[in-house]
Design a protein around this motif. Structure first.
Motif, PDB file in Angstrom:
ATOM      1  N   THR A  76      38.394 179.472  51.466  1.00 43.48           N
ATOM      2  CA  THR A  76      39.438 179.777  50.483  1.00 43.48           C
ATOM      3  C   THR A  76      39.572 178.703  49.413  1.00 43.48           C
ATOM      4  N   LEU A  79      36.695 178.769  47.100  1.00 42.44           N
ATOM      5  CA  LEU A  79      36.876 179.899  46.191  1.00 42.44           C
ATOM      6  C   LEU A  79      37.817 179.526  45.049  1.00 42.44           C
ATOM      7  N   LEU A  80      38.925 178.861  45.375  1.00 38.60           N
ATOM      8  CA  LEU A  80      39.866 178.435  44.335  1.00 38.60           C
ATOM      9  C   LEU A  80      39.199 177.465  43.353  1.00 38.60           C
ATOM     10  N   GLN A  81      38.402 176.562  43.865  1.00 36.62           N
ATOM     11  CA  GLN A  81      37.691 175.634  42.993  1.00 36.62           C
ATOM     12  C   GLN A  81      36.708 176.393  42.109  1.00 36.62           C
ATOM     13  N   ASN A  82      35.946 177.303  42.691  1.00 40.44           N
ATOM     14  CA  ASN A  82      34.988 178.093  41.925  1.00 40.44           C
ATOM     15  C   ASN A  82      35.689 178.945  40.868  1.00 40.44           C
ATOM     16  N   LEU A  83      36.835 179.504  41.226  1.00 40.25           N
ATOM     17  CA  LEU A  83      37.605 180.318  40.290  1.00 40.25           C
ATOM     18  C   LEU A  83      38.072 179.477  39.091  1.00 40.25           C
ATOM     19  N   ALA A  84      38.630 178.311  39.390  1.00 37.72           N
ATOM     20  CA  ALA A  84      39.092 177.432  38.309  1.00 37.72           C
ATOM     21  C   ALA A  84      37.925 177.030  37.413  1.00 37.72           C
ATOM     22  N   ARG A  85      36.809 176.648  38.014  1.00 38.64           N
ATOM     23  CA  ARG A  85      35.641 176.268  37.217  1.00 38.64           C
ATOM     24  C   ARG A  85      35.151 177.441  36.373  1.00 38.64           C
ATOM     25  N   GLY A  86      35.133 178.638  36.965  1.00 38.19           N
ATOM     26  CA  GLY A  86      34.706 179.826  36.238  1.00 38.19           C
ATOM     27  C   GLY A  86      35.596 180.141  35.053  1.00 38.19           C
ATOM     28  N   LEU A  87      36.841 179.711  35.122  1.00 36.26           N
ATOM     29  CA  LEU A  87      37.791 179.922  34.018  1.00 36.26           C
ATOM     30  C   LEU A  87      37.883 178.694  33.109  1.00 36.26           C
ATOM     31  N   HIS A 112      43.613 173.538  31.234  1.00 37.20           N
ATOM     32  CA  HIS A 112      42.903 174.741  30.815  1.00 37.20           C
ATOM     33  C   HIS A 112      43.090 174.922  29.320  1.00 37.20           C
TER      34      HIS A 112
END
Length: 179
Positions: A76, A79-87, A112
């Motif tokens: 989890t 995933l949060l790290q990947n989500l932030a990086r993706g954004l 951001h």
């Protein structure tokens, strides 16, 4: 403080303020009485410690990152790290910001698109995320004072004994999660 499903936009504030104390993870251990995991935070400039009791799954997420253990699929917090990086966002710091009714609260500070965004979080989640981003962990000075005062009360004398015990632990006492 915003509810758990809201974010707030602020002016940039990456470093800790005077009202915040930078901490590091001293270790992860099990409470000998309740068998609940404890994340032990230590002031980088002194021997002051702050124990935070966390859930088993959150402790596991922290332990996996402390040990740099790779998992076959993203957990989890990964995933949060990947989500932030993706954004195109970045976590700059986390702050254990409040102690209310024996419950700690935390804030994740992110950048951001040139704006600072804060997210309400449980301290265990904020710490797990901070480890993945390799960003600083702070505790509000008032939280440290309130935790000392709570530990000083007659009904919580065991909390003060626990604090003294944690401050005097050596690396072998901390077990395999020592830093």
């Amino acid at each position: 403080m915003k509810s758990h499903d809201q974010a707030e936009v602020h002016q940039p504030a990456d470093a800790g303020s005077e009202s915040e104390v930078e901490m590091q993870i001293r270790g992860l251990m099990t409470d000998p009485i309740t068998n609940m995991p404890i994340v032990v935070l230590k002031d980088v400039a002194s021997d002051m410690v702050l124990p935070i009791w966390v859930g088993i799954f959150e402790a596991n997420a922290i332990a996996l990152e402390l040990e740099k253990t790779a998992t076959p699929r993203p957990m989890t917090h990964d995933l949060l790290q990947n989500l932030a990086r993706g954004l195109n966002a970045q976590v700059n710091k986390v702050v254990v910001s409040e102690l209310r009714d024996d419950t700690f609260y935390a804030v994740i500070w992110m950048n951001h698109a040139g704006e600072t965004v804060t997210l309400d979080a449980r301290p265990s989640d904020a710490i797990a995320l901070a480890l993945r981003w390799d960003c600083p962990i702070y505790v509000n000075r008032q939280v440290l004072e309130n935790s000392k005062q709570a530990a000083g009360g007659a009904q919580t004398i065991n909390a003060e004994e626990m604090r003294r015990w944690l401050e005097n632990l050596n690396d072998d006492d901390m077990g395999r999660y020592k830093m």
